[in-house]
Design a protein around this motif. Structure first.
Motif: not given
Length: 300
Positions: A25, A128, A150, A163, A171, A173-175
């Motif tokens: 991921q 990341d 997160h 989450r 999950n 997903r990150r900005n």
């Protein structure tokens, strides 16, 4: 002879699955390496997860400058043996640049200063996700962590806004500017770690085994003699038979009196213990929520 412990190999499978899930991921993962047993175990699991290739990510050590010499010697030897890449973030550099300020008073601890150095290092490496060896049984704040934890663009953690993780679905997903901490050892206990170390015959630093060392008892914590720990008025060094259950900054990592000189001895001692391994960390005693406060700011 050490008996095999089947349940820890089920935990091994879970941790390897999580290691590979992180690799799938994220693009720039790192592994936080302190030189303690949990991070050594993480390196061992990573080698299994990605064999026959070398570990495909950088090991990151945030060096307070107050480490035990045995820890640094073991770290460097392990890096050489595994052919890993090591990046060291120095708290001293953060102090010299004015990013953090050294504590005042006698025996200042740099443990809390690590947060800024860690976040700066992750930003420098454009990481990341940072894998860590945190376990839910260590401390109540760590019990609130998810496998994928997160962090916002300031590196901060919100324990009330995490989450869901259902059916091993994660999950990541990150900005832009955000990152994750991943904890493949979340479901392990201190006992599990030592039983697995015994089964796998994983080398450990000598600090974990019983030895003679000068210590001073301060506020219920046995602090080892070192160039970083100075005696207070009325104190004196006392030689005792001790070992360390956890390894960190020498100014706040307490020893425990022990005659456990083998892995079998350590396993028996942990089974009978009524205090967590971080119970001897003086920095965790500064307030009731000391660890959670530091974690919200970006601490490991």
């Amino acid at each position: 002879m050490v008996l095999s412990h089947d349940h820890v190999h089920q935990l091994e499978s879970e941790s390897i699955f999580l290691m590979r899930e992180v690799a799938a991921q994220f693009e720039r993962p790192v592994l936080l390496f302190s030189g303690g047993k949990d991070s050594i175990l993480m390196v061992h699991l990573a080698r299994k997860a990605f064999a026959p290739a070398r570990i495909p990510f950088t090991l990151v050590h945030i060096d307070t400058g107050h480490n035990f010499p045995e820890t640094l010697e073991f770290r460097d030897r392990l890096v050489d043996e595994t052919g890993s890449t090591l990046h060291v973030g120095l708290v001293q550099d953060s102090i010299d640049s004015g990013r953090v300020k050294e504590e005042e008073g006698p025996n200042p601890s740099r443990n809390g200063l690590q947060t800024v150095t860690l976040l700066d290092t992750l930003a420098e490496l454009k990481a990341d996700v940072a894998r860590g060896g945190g376990r839910r049984d260590e401390e109540k704040a760590r019990a609130k962590e998810r496998f994928f934890s997160h962090r916002d663009r300031f590196g901060q953690w919100d324990p009330k806004n995490q989450r869901p993780e259902l059916w091993n679905l994660f999950n990541g997903r990150r900005n832009p500017g955000e990152h994750f901490r991943a904890f493949p050892l979340s479901n392990w206990t201190e006992m599990d770690v030592w039983q697995y170390i015994a089964d796998e015959e994983i080398p450990m630093p000598s600090l974990y085994f019983s030895h003679q060392r000068n210590v001073v008892e301060r506020d219920g914590v046995l602090l080892a003699e070192s160039e970083f720990n100075q005696l207070m008025p009325g104190e004196s060094w006392d030689e005792r038979t001790i070992r360390f259950r956890t390894i960190g900054d020498a100014t706040c990592t307490g020893a425990t009196e022990s005659t456990a000189a083998t892995l079998e001895d350590i396993i028996a001692e942990v089974a009978a213990a009524r205090q967590t391994e971080r119970g001897g960390r003086s920095d965790d005693k500064r307030s009731e929520a000391a660890m959670e406060d530091r974690k919200k700011q970006g601490y490991f």
